[in-house]
Design a protein around this motif. Structure first.
Motif, PDB file in Angstrom:
ATOM      1  N   LYS A 246       0.630  -1.260   0.142  1.00  0.00           N
ATOM      2  CA  LYS A 246      -0.115  -0.070   0.049  1.00  0.00           C
ATOM      3  C   LYS A 246       0.927   1.226   0.059  1.00  0.00           C
ATOM      4  O   LYS A 246       1.912   1.272   0.620  1.00  0.00           O
ATOM      5  CB  LYS A 246      -1.078  -0.080   1.097  1.00  0.00           C
ATOM      6  CG  LYS A 246      -1.984  -1.291   0.982  1.00  0.00           C
ATOM      7  CD  LYS A 246      -3.299  -0.381   1.497  1.00  0.00           C
ATOM      8  CE  LYS A 246      -4.407  -1.458   1.080  1.00  0.00           C
ATOM      9  NZ  LYS A 246      -5.563  -1.135   1.732  1.00  0.00           N
TER      10      LYS A 246
ATOM     11  N   LYS B 240      -1.645   5.240   4.121  1.00  0.00           N
ATOM     12  CA  LYS B 240      -2.366   4.672   5.248  1.00  0.00           C
ATOM     13  C   LYS B 240      -3.463   5.767   5.356  1.00  0.00           C
ATOM     14  O   LYS B 240      -3.341   6.798   5.483  1.00  0.00           O
ATOM     15  CB  LYS B 240      -1.135   4.665   6.253  1.00  0.00           C
ATOM     16  CG  LYS B 240       0.122   3.913   5.952  1.00  0.00           C
ATOM     17  CD  LYS B 240       0.879   3.935   7.567  1.00  0.00           C
ATOM     18  CE  LYS B 240       1.915   2.901   7.067  1.00  0.00           C
ATOM     19  NZ  LYS B 240       3.167   2.807   8.045  1.00  0.00           N
TER      20      LYS B 240
ATOM     21  N   HIS C 118      -2.265   9.391   4.923  1.00  0.00           N
ATOM     22  CA  HIS C 118      -0.873   9.738   4.781  1.00  0.00           C
ATOM     23  C   HIS C 118      -0.438   8.961   3.538  1.00  0.00           C
ATOM     24  O   HIS C 118      -0.152   7.771   3.290  1.00  0.00           O
ATOM     25  CB  HIS C 118      -0.187   9.377   6.147  1.00  0.00           C
ATOM     26  CG  HIS C 118      -0.875  10.109   7.214  1.00  0.00           C
ATOM     27  ND1 HIS C 118      -0.305  11.220   7.500  1.00  0.00           N
ATOM     28  CD2 HIS C 118      -1.596   9.710   8.207  1.00  0.00           C
ATOM     29  CE1 HIS C 118      -0.954  11.704   8.558  1.00  0.00           C
ATOM     30  NE2 HIS C 118      -1.594  10.750   8.751  1.00  0.00           N
TER      31      HIS C 118
ATOM     32  N   TYR D 218       2.413   7.804   0.632  1.00  0.00           N
ATOM     33  CA  TYR D 218       3.966   7.739   0.498  1.00  0.00           C
ATOM     34  C   TYR D 218       4.372   8.906  -0.432  1.00  0.00           C
ATOM     35  O   TYR D 218       3.891   9.228  -1.488  1.00  0.00           O
ATOM     36  CB  TYR D 218       4.156   6.399  -0.077  1.00  0.00           C
ATOM     37  CG  TYR D 218       3.978   5.424   1.035  1.00  0.00           C
ATOM     38  CD1 TYR D 218       3.264   5.513   2.040  1.00  0.00           C
ATOM     39  CD2 TYR D 218       4.702   4.265   0.870  1.00  0.00           C
ATOM     40  CE1 TYR D 218       2.853   4.418   3.156  1.00  0.00           C
ATOM     41  CE2 TYR D 218       4.754   3.289   1.849  1.00  0.00           C
ATOM     42  CZ  TYR D 218       3.926   3.387   2.976  1.00  0.00           C
ATOM     43  OH  TYR D 218       3.607   2.324   3.700  1.00  0.00           O
TER      44      TYR D 218
ATOM     45  N   ASP E 147     -10.247   0.287   1.177  1.00  0.00           N
ATOM     46  CA  ASP E 147     -10.043  -0.107   2.567  1.00  0.00           C
ATOM     47  C   ASP E 147     -11.262  -0.246   3.504  1.00  0.00           C
ATOM     48  O   ASP E 147     -11.868   0.934   3.253  1.00  0.00           O
ATOM     49  CB  ASP E 147      -9.007   1.208   3.289  1.00  0.00           C
ATOM     50  CG  ASP E 147      -7.437   0.923   2.703  1.00  0.00           C
ATOM     51  OD1 ASP E 147      -7.252   0.084   1.944  1.00  0.00           O
ATOM     52  OD2 ASP E 147      -6.600   1.597   3.269  1.00  0.00           O
TER      53      ASP E 147
END
Length: 153
Positions: free
Chosen positions: A23, A26, A49, A51, A146
């Motif tokens: 992933k 988050k 959040h 990356y 998710d």
């Protein structure tokens, strides 16, 4: 020569799989009030959040054909009622040459708010957030989903 070609193919396939299986964001889902009253409208807050080197597309309408907007799907029950649609908070809006039109997205951190009216005590907000991430380098895009659950008292 064929062993070298096989090695390169294996390396490329493994790298592609590793990129798509890890992933790139988050997700955290909370509310602005832990103990709302019946009839009160609260914010379901979704924060991501992201990356480095990736971007997440907002819930705003995107160009067509183009990137997929972030959406939320809540399992219906009689303890709450949605108020309006999912709102993106301060996305970057840019004319994109790849998508050939205006797109809105987030880098590093994304924030969304869904207004919810509480109809019963101990409301359960359960659902999924579906979003698309793309690299800023080569445009590789991955779609994620998710699940989340928020229990209110």
């Amino acid at each position: 020569m064929s062993k070298i070609f096989l090695y390169i193919c294996l390396l490329f396939c493994t790298t592609s799989y590793a990129q798509s299986s890890v992933k790139k964001a988050k997700i955290l889902v909370t509310t602005n009030k832990a103990k709302p009253q019946i009839g009160e409208i609260i914010d379901l807050v979704i924060e991501a959040h992201i990356y480095p080197q990736w971007k997440m597309f907002s819930s705003n309408k995107q160009v067509f054909p183009g990137p997929k907007a972030t959406v939320i799907q809540l399992e219906k029950n009689d303890s709450f009622q949605l108020q309006g649609t999912l709102q993106s908070i301060a996305p970057i809006v840019k004319n994109d040459t790849f998508w050939k039109g205006e797109v809105s997205f987030f880098r590093h951190k994304a924030r969304f708010i869904q207004k919810v009216k509480i109809l019963k005590p101990q409301a359960q907000l359960k659902g999924v957030i579906i979003y698309q991430l793309c690299t800023i380098h080569d445009g590789t895009c991955i779609r994620y989903q998710d699940a989340f659950r928020v229990s209110l008292r």
